[in-house]
Design an enzyme around this catalytic site. Structure first.
Site, PDB file in Angstrom:
ATOM      1  CB  ALA A  34     -23.400 -26.519 -11.147  1.00  0.00           C
ATOM      2  CE1 TYR A  35     -20.430 -19.345  -8.085  1.00  0.00           C
ATOM      3  CE2 TYR A  35     -19.727 -20.014  -6.502  1.00  0.00           C
ATOM      4  CZ  TYR A  35     -19.520 -18.954  -7.424  1.00  0.00           C
ATOM      5  OH  TYR A  35     -18.677 -17.964  -6.976  1.00  0.00           O
ATOM      6  CB  ALA A  36     -16.500 -25.823  -6.724  1.00  0.00           C
ATOM      7  CE  LYS A  60     -17.140 -17.292 -10.205  1.00  0.00           C
ATOM      8  NZ  LYS A  60     -17.182 -16.667 -11.123  1.00  0.00           N
TER       9      LYS A  60
END
Length: 249
Positions: A161-163, A166
């Site tokens: 989710a974060y990668a 971003k």
């Protein structure tokens, strides 16, 4: 405190998201110390008031405090309108607000949590660009700084989710940078690397935080980038490389 007229960002208007914690807070303090009037956004009123106390002590002038959840796109639009009505321009945008969203296998991600991570890390970047570009165009040298992460070029298990969000933000900013190439705006991606922040502790709970640089160390670099010449670096500006270059001089 230095005379205000002698400070490098005297008279500049700077908007900082995620301004009550970590790199956002350090950046807000550094910009204020360099003479900018800081418009600080975050979700918590109490955190904003604590930041304002520090800014007043540092610069002798108050910040503008805006309680705002980055998932509130209409709120971002209203903020843009308020900046237009009060200042008529924006000189510096620092988008430091973000969320990790936990570390989970992609197949186990909760849909509601996924939607929030997308909203905070990606959609808010689009909404900020959409609302703030007209204000940055009114500046003699608009600068927009977006924080990225080493998880983008090096994706790994549980960081989906974060990668992914971003990575989407990086692509969005690069597309925008190409669109504004012939304006006075410069869009800059900043990779702070590993820093002693709450998000880092959430991702690496067993890590000794004292082995990492504190967020305050990045402040001078953010001020320098706010004053930088036009042109987008092909890669994100790395704090580690900037620090090494300063140590060598």
């Amino acid at each position: 405190m230095a005379d205000q007229d002698s400070r490098p960002l005297a008279g500049r208007i700077a908007l900082v998201t995620g301004a009550t914690r970590g790199i956002g807070r350090a950046t807000a303090l550094a910009l204020a110390g360099a003479g900018a009037h800081v418009i600080a956004t975050a979700r918590t009123q109490g955190g904003l008031e604590e930041l304002d106390d520090e800014i007043r002590a540092l610069s002798g002038a108050p910040a503008t405090l805006v309680p705002l959840d980055l998932i509130d796109g209409d709120g971002i639009d209203q903020l843009g309108l308020a900046i237009h009505q009060r200042h008529g321009r924006l000189d510096v945008l620092v988008h430091a607000g973000a969320m990790l969203g936990g570390l989970w296998p992609v197949s186990h991600l909760d849909p509601q949590q996924w939607d929030r991570v997308v909203s905070v890390n990606l959609t808010s970047s689009y909404r900020l660009i959409r609302s703030m570009e007209p204000l940055l165009r009114q500046s003699e040298a608009g600068r927009a700084l977006f924080l990225t992460t080493g998880a983008v070029p090096r994706p790994r298990a549980f960081w989906g989710a974060y990668a992914a969000t971003k990575a989407g933000m990086v692509t969005l900013v690069r597309c925008w940078a190409d669109e504004i190439e012939h304006t006075k705006i410069r869009a800059i991606l900043v990779d702070p690397g590993a820093m002693r922040t709450k998000m880092r502790a959430e991702a690496f709970p067993g890590e000794d935080p004292e082995t990492l640089p504190g967020p305050a160390e990045i402040g001078p670099m953010m001020v320098e980038l706010a004053l930088s010449e036009p042109g987008l670096p092909s890669e994100p500006v790395l704090f580690s490389a900037w620090k090494a270059s300063r140590a060598a001089t």
